[in-house]
Design an enzyme around this catalytic site. Structure first.
Site, short mmCIF file in Angstrom:
data_model
loop_
_atom_site.label_atom_id
_atom_site.label_comp_id
_atom_site.label_asym_id
_atom_site.label_seq_id
_atom_site.Cartn_x
_atom_site.Cartn_y
_atom_site.Cartn_z
N GLU A 70 5.10 -1.37 -9.94
CA GLU A 70 5.83 -0.72 -9.12
C GLU A 70 5.77 1.39 -9.26
O GLU A 70 6.16 1.83 -8.85
CB GLU A 70 7.31 -0.76 -8.97
N HIS A 73 2.76 2.89 -8.61
CA HIS A 73 2.46 3.22 -7.62
C HIS A 73 3.89 4.98 -7.35
O HIS A 73 2.95 5.73 -7.12
CB HIS A 73 2.73 2.54 -6.25
N HIS A 136 8.01 3.25 6.09
CA HIS A 136 7.74 3.82 4.83
C HIS A 136 5.13 3.81 4.08
O HIS A 136 4.70 4.26 4.51
CB HIS A 136 7.56 2.64 3.33
N HIS A 244 -0.19 -9.90 16.31
CA HIS A 244 -0.70 -9.11 15.52
C HIS A 244 -2.28 -9.41 15.79
O HIS A 244 -2.89 -8.17 16.01
CB HIS A 244 -0.66 -9.34 14.06
N HIS A 305 -7.81 -4.24 3.54
CA HIS A 305 -7.80 -4.59 4.74
C HIS A 305 -6.66 -3.70 5.16
O HIS A 305 -6.44 -3.04 5.96
CB HIS A 305 -6.92 -5.77 5.08
#
Length: 327
Positions: A70, A73, A136, A244, A305
């Site tokens: 975390e 990032h 986000h 999706h 992906h």
């Protein structure tokens, strides 16, 4: 300024990959506070710091690996924000000196990355609220796209001899971007609600999946104290996953048609190369999506992906921008 923009493009893409990796390793709440981690700039390592952190957040004891995922990032995201601030300042200074340089887009980018930072904060403080998590993700893709457009505006390339036949197709390329962004949003919603493995068979879901569809529930936001690992029912997650998949079919079909239309009508070697690149990236993305299901969401494949989705969006932006502006 152009070099800063180029650096920021690669950094923005890296931040998107880090964000995906953080989410996929269930490290979105690796640090339960913001902007620090258990009140520290670095992840607590000393025993007395860890003990104090565990007492302050008894419901979220320190897990060093998740916390570092975390915080790394956050560090890179903060670095991106700083570079965009420098770009905005450079744009303002250049304009003040009377130079012809983009100004609105750098200022918009500064506002976007500031709001993106707020979304990062809300992701933590609202305990992975799916709407915020998806926003986000889309915010990261928006920042990346705007940086790329800024770079293109500062790059004086032209199609030799012009290619005016492409202008009528430009609007269809813009529609292609809209469809792709919608598909990315569906993927973000599916991932944010931990529905990526709601269907484990191809090409359709297992069992009587049609009877399980719940469209209203799939796009609802149930009240909960913590959204980690999802709060929707199995039927609602199946619906997200199915949508999706169908979105992927529509996206692939449309982009393949667009590539064929451009390739057959364009007289420009550049445009033909861009359509080939788009199809290659699209094929890789489809392969990664299938692999996610077949191999039960392997971390590397799932992370790639997201990265390839960002690359496909950049290719579409380049294709559309070229048809609108560069002949």
């Amino acid at each position: 300024m152009k070099k800063l923009v180029l650096i920021s493009i690669f950094l923005a893409l890296f931040v998107i990959v880090l964000g995906a990796y953080t989410r996929l390793t269930d490290a979105g709440l690796g640090c339960p506070d913001w902007p620090g981690c258990y009140g520290h700039v670095l992840v607590p390592q000393a025993e007395h710091h860890i003990e104090a952190a565990n007492q302050a957040f008894p419901e979220r004891p320190v897990e060093a690996e998740k916390a570092w995922n975390e915080m790394i990032h956050r560090y890179f995201a903060a670095g991106l924000g700083f570079i965009i601030l420098l770009i905005a300042i450079a744009a303002i200074v250049n304009r003040a000196k009377g130079k012809i340089a983009p100004l609105k887009l750098p200022v918009l980018l500064l506002l976007l990355v500031s709001f993106q930072g707020m979304l990062g904060m809300w992701t933590v403080t609202l305990n992975l609220l799916p709407v915020v998590v998806m926003a986000h993700l889309l915010g990261g893709f928006t920042v990346l796209s705007c940086l790329f457009i800024l770079y293109l505006r500062m790059t004086p390339f032209r199609i030799p001899g012009g290619d005016t036949q492409m202008r009528p197709l430009a609007k269809y390329a813009a529609i292609g971007i809209a469809i792709l962004v919608w598909q990315i949003a569906l993927g973000g919603w599916t991932s944010a609600n931990y529905a990526s493995l709601a269907c484990t068979e191809l090409p359709i879901c297992e069992g009587d999946w049609v009877a399980r569809l719940d469209f209203a529930g799939a796009f609802s936001v149930p009240a909960a104290e913590n959204y980690e690992y999802g709060v929707h029912s199995y039927e609602e997650r199946v619906t997200m996953h199915v949508l999706h998949r169908f979105g992927a079919i529509i996206t692939v079909a449309y982009l393949c048609w667009l590539a064929f239309a451009i390739f057959t009508r364009s007289s420009s070697a550049l445009m033909k190369k861009l359509t080939v690149v788009m199809l290659v990236v699209l094929a890789v993305q489809v392969g990664l999506g299938i692999s996610n299901v077949v191999y039960t969401l392997p971390l590397t494949v799932a992370t790639m992906h997201n990265a390839v989705a960002a690359c496909l969006l950049l290719v579409m932006v380049l294709l559309t921008y070229t048809m609108y502006r560069k002949y």
